[in-house]
Scaffold this active site. Structure first.
Site: not given
Length: 239
Positions: A34-36
């Site tokens: 999902g992340t950044t």
């Protein structure tokens, strides 16, 4: 009218009724980073950073994932999207780049690595869910940052952000970034941006992993929970 839940690409649709309809969504979802993710170029190298949360639906499958993947000695990529897709693409590029380096008998260029990612992501754009940032250092161009978003486009930028948490920090990075930042300033800039995204994005979290790549090599560090920058939210005084 009963709504039909559609699971992520590559999985069967979730049933609208019956015992399986009340099963947790993570049983029917693929693992997602999902992340950044983020990378910034400075004079003499690059800084990469990412959170460490991996999700399967609403279930946190891994709190300490390493999304900074080495492709060669001084070339890394940041992965966002489907964990399986991005790992497979990164492995394939690492394999091809290794042979390319052996044939030339010299370290590969960052642009070459980015082009391999672009070619693979574009060729299989209908099947892959992968957004990737490639960053590294080579003797010809120094530090470089390339972004390959979903669909397979490739663009070189002074800094790049990606993942679900990036939508929360576009204003911050545009207002804060400036040319000529030092390595230390880029590390702090990246840590602050990731911390802001992790506060707002439910698919980003865990620890912050950072890497600084320059001619001498790669320096990596991890910011644990009590080391992550904190940003207070202003509240109105009581009436």
């Amino acid at each position: 009218m009963a709504a039909t839940l559609v699971a992520a690409r590559g999985t069967r649709p979730a049933p609208a009724w019956g015992p399986e309809a009340i099963a947790p969504d993570w049983e029917n979802r693929e693992v997602s980073t999902g992340t950044t993710i983020m990378a910034v170029q400075f004079d003499g190298g690059v800084v990469l950073g990412a959170d460490s949360r991996t999700t399967t639906g609403s279930y946190i499958a891994n709190r300490v994932t390493d999304k900074l993947t080495p492709i060669h000695d001084r070339i890394f990529c940041c992965r966002s999207g489907s964990a399986a897709d991005t790992q497979a693409v990164a492995d394939a590029v690492t394999y091809q780049l290794g042979f390319h380096s052996i044939e030339l008998n010299e370290p590969p260029l960052v642009h070459t690595a980015a082009s391999l990612f672009k070619e693979m992501c574009y060729r299989y754009r209908e099947d892959l869910m992968a957004g990737i940032i490639i960053a590294g250092w080579d003797p010809q161009e120094g530090g470089q940052v390339y972004s390959v978003p979903m669909g397979g486009m490739m663009v070189r930028q002074p800094f790049a952000i990606g993942g679900s948490g990036s939508s929360y920090i576009y204003g911050y990075v545009d207002a804060t970034y400036r040319e000529g930042m030092t390595k230390e300033e880029c590390l702090q800039f990246t840590a602050n941006a990731l911390a802001l995204a992790m506060e707002r994005d439910g698919s980003s979290g865990g620890v912050i992993r950072l890497a600084a790549i320059a001619e001498p090599g790669v320096e990596r560090q991890v910011l644990l929970g009590d080391q992550i920058p904190k940003f207070t939210i202003a509240t109105l005084p009581p009436l």
